[in-house]
Structure formats: structure tokens, C-alpha cells
Motif scaffolding. Structure first.
Motif, PDB file in Angstrom:
ATOM      1  N   LEU A 134      -2.788  18.114 -23.024  1.00  0.00           N
ATOM      2  CA  LEU A 134      -3.606  18.357 -21.826  1.00  0.00           C
ATOM      3  C   LEU A 134      -4.776  17.371 -21.755  1.00  0.00           C
ATOM      4  CD1 LEU A 134      -3.686  22.257 -21.898  1.00  0.00           C
ATOM      5  CD2 LEU A 134      -2.548  20.854 -20.187  1.00  0.00           C
ATOM      6  N   GLU A 135      -5.418  17.149 -22.894  1.00  0.00           N
ATOM      7  CA  GLU A 135      -6.538  16.198 -22.917  1.00  0.00           C
ATOM      8  C   GLU A 135      -6.069  14.796 -22.536  1.00  0.00           C
ATOM      9  OE1 GLU A 135      -8.241  16.477 -26.753  1.00  0.00           O
ATOM     10  OE2 GLU A 135      -9.270  18.388 -26.357  1.00  0.00           O
TER      11      GLU A 135
ATOM     12  N   GLU B  35      -0.377  24.963 -30.597  1.00  0.00           N
ATOM     13  CA  GLU B  35      -1.498  25.027 -29.656  1.00  0.00           C
ATOM     14  C   GLU B  35      -2.312  23.732 -29.673  1.00  0.00           C
ATOM     15  OE1 GLU B  35      -3.738  28.449 -30.647  1.00  0.00           O
ATOM     16  OE2 GLU B  35      -2.259  29.873 -29.842  1.00  0.00           O
ATOM     17  N   ASP B  36      -2.525  23.217 -30.884  1.00  0.00           N
ATOM     18  CA  ASP B  36      -3.266  21.943 -30.982  1.00  0.00           C
ATOM     19  C   ASP B  36      -2.521  20.824 -30.262  1.00  0.00           C
ATOM     20  OD1 ASP B  36      -5.226  23.177 -32.455  1.00  0.00           O
ATOM     21  OD2 ASP B  36      -4.329  22.650 -34.396  1.00  0.00           O
TER      22      ASP B  36
ATOM     23  N   LYS C 230      -0.461  21.182 -27.749  1.00  0.00           N
ATOM     24  CA  LYS C 230      -0.583  21.400 -26.303  1.00  0.00           C
ATOM     25  C   LYS C 230      -1.946  20.947 -25.791  1.00  0.00           C
ATOM     26  CE  LYS C 230       2.632  25.294 -25.930  1.00  0.00           C
ATOM     27  NZ  LYS C 230       2.766  26.742 -25.667  1.00  0.00           N
ATOM     28  N   GLN C 231      -3.012  21.305 -26.529  1.00  0.00           N
ATOM     29  CA  GLN C 231      -4.357  20.898 -26.117  1.00  0.00           C
ATOM     30  C   GLN C 231      -4.486  19.374 -26.103  1.00  0.00           C
ATOM     31  OE1 GLN C 231      -7.117  22.871 -28.681  1.00  0.00           O
ATOM     32  NE2 GLN C 231      -6.845  24.882 -27.698  1.00  0.00           N
ATOM     33  N   GLN C 232      -3.929  18.735 -27.113  1.00  0.00           N
ATOM     34  CA  GLN C 232      -3.977  17.275 -27.138  1.00  0.00           C
ATOM     35  C   GLN C 232      -3.233  16.669 -25.948  1.00  0.00           C
ATOM     36  OE1 GLN C 232      -2.451  16.065 -30.927  1.00  0.00           O
ATOM     37  NE2 GLN C 232      -4.266  16.713 -32.060  1.00  0.00           N
TER      38      GLN C 232
ATOM     39  N   ARG D 209      -5.549  14.718 -18.840  1.00  0.00           N
ATOM     40  CA  ARG D 209      -6.833  14.646 -18.143  1.00  0.00           C
ATOM     41  C   ARG D 209      -7.418  13.237 -18.203  1.00  0.00           C
ATOM     42  NH1 ARG D 209      -9.629  20.156 -20.579  1.00  0.00           N
ATOM     43  NH2 ARG D 209      -8.301  21.649 -19.428  1.00  0.00           N
TER      44      ARG D 209
END
Length: 204
Positions: free
Chosen positions: A121-122, A114-115, A117-119, A125
Motif C-alpha cells: 500500500l505504501e 500484514e507487513d 500488505k502495508q508495504q 501511495r
């Protein structure tokens, strides 16, 4: 002539090598030194080595470097009552611990995914924001260039109009001068014609 009656020389026969001969040969070749030593010297050396090792262990214990030896689990004796039940309970506890460890590891893996994936996505962005900012900057630069081009075009048109007005003014002034010249010429011609008529009358 008398013949020599001396006996012929006889060489001695080779004799087998004895221990004395071998000892003499070893002396000549240089025999290696023996490793034999006195028993007193041997025991003294062993004693000194023991004392040195004991001293080293003592210093290590004072420094805290020595670790205590963990005692091995002797296990459950056969004479212990309800041994089978106790072994079953121990196995159940081991299984529970293993299951808990497996769950924790799975949770940690999921969390790490999850971390990640979030990284990702960030990062996406951030890349999009950078691209939008670049596009905005480019659009602003293009708009400024167009404004400058329009201003330059307007200035050029104004200068052309001023040139046309100057040309018109100069043309009008030239026409006025020509008209004045024409009027002056006509007046001169009229005066000359009057003078000629007057001369003709006088002659008549």
C-alpha cells in the motif's frame, strides 16, 4: 677315412625351480621392503600419539572450545509410583508446548503478511504521489508555455498596429504633399492665365 667316435652333445634337462632360485630372482627384480618393525618402536609410536592427543584435548579445554556432553535422559523406571499418570502429564505438557509454538508461528506468518500488505500500500501511495507531482509539473509547464505564446502573440499584434499607424501617417503626409503640389500648380496656371490676358489687352 676313419669315422669320428666322439659322443653327441647332450643338453641338460630343465630342473624345477627351488627356493634358492626364487630368492635369487627376487634379488634381481628388487624385492619391496618389508613393513615389519620392532615391538619397542611400535609401542613408542603409540605412546607418542596418545600423549599428543591428550595435549590437544587439554589445550582445547583451556580455550573453552570443548563442549560438555549432555547426559541422555534415562527415562522413568518401571518401579516408579504413578508412572502412567506422570507419562500422561508429560505428554500434555508436550502438546501444550507444540500448540504454543504453532500459535506463535501462525501469528508471525499473519504479521508478515500484514507487513507485506502495508508495504504494498505504501508503495502504491508513493507511486500515486509521484504521478500527481508529474502531472502538476506538466500542467505548470503547459500553462507557462501558453502564457509565453500569448505574450509573443500580443507583442506581434502591437508591432503590427505600430506598422499600420506608420503606414497611415505616411499616407496622410503623402496626401498633404500632393494637395500642396496641386495647389501650387493651380496658382501657377492662374498666374500664367492672368499674364496672357494682360498681354492680349496690351495688344488690343
Amino acid at each position: 677315412a676313419q669315422e669320428c667316435s666322439a659322443p653327441a652333445a647332450v643338453w641338460p634337462e630343465p630342473q624345477p625351480a627351488t627356493s634358492c632360485h626364487l630368492h635369487d630372482m627376487a634379488k634381481l627384480l628388487g624385492k619391496s621392503k618389508s613393513g615389519r618393525q620392532k615391538t619397542t618402536l611400535k609401542y613408542n609410536v603409540a605412546k607418542r600419539v596418545r600423549e599428543h592427543r591428550r595435549r590437544v584435548r587439554k589445550e582445547a579445554k583451556k580455550a573453552g572450545g570443548a563442549k560438555k556432553r549432555t547426559k541422555k535422559d534415562p527415562g522413568i523406571p518401571n518401579s516408579w509410583p504413578f508412572k502412567a499418570q506422570l507419562l500422561e502429564s508429560i505428554e500434555k505438557q508436550k502438546k501444550q508446548k507444540e500448540d504454543e509454538l504453532a500459535k506463535k508461528r501462525k501469528e508471525q506468518r499473519d504479521k508478515a503478511k500484514e507487513d507485506q500488505k502495508q508495504q504494498a500500500l505504501e508503495r502504491a501511495r508513493e507511486i500515486e504521489e509521484r504521478e500527481t507531482l508529474r502531472k502538476e509539473k506538466r500542467a505548470k509547464a503547459l500553462a507557462e508555455r501558453e502564457k509565453e505564446a500569448k505574450k509573443a502573440g500580443k507583442k506581434g499584434d502591437g508591432e503590427m498596429e505600430d506598422d499600420d499607424e506608420d503606414d497611415d501617417d505616411s499616407g496622410e503626409e503623402g496626401e498633404e504633399e500632393e494637395d500642396e503640389d496641386m495647389e501650387g500648380d493651380e496658382e501657377e496656371e492662374g498666374e500664367e492665365s492672368e499674364e496672357e490676358e494682360a498681354e492680349d489687352k496690351a495688344k488690343a
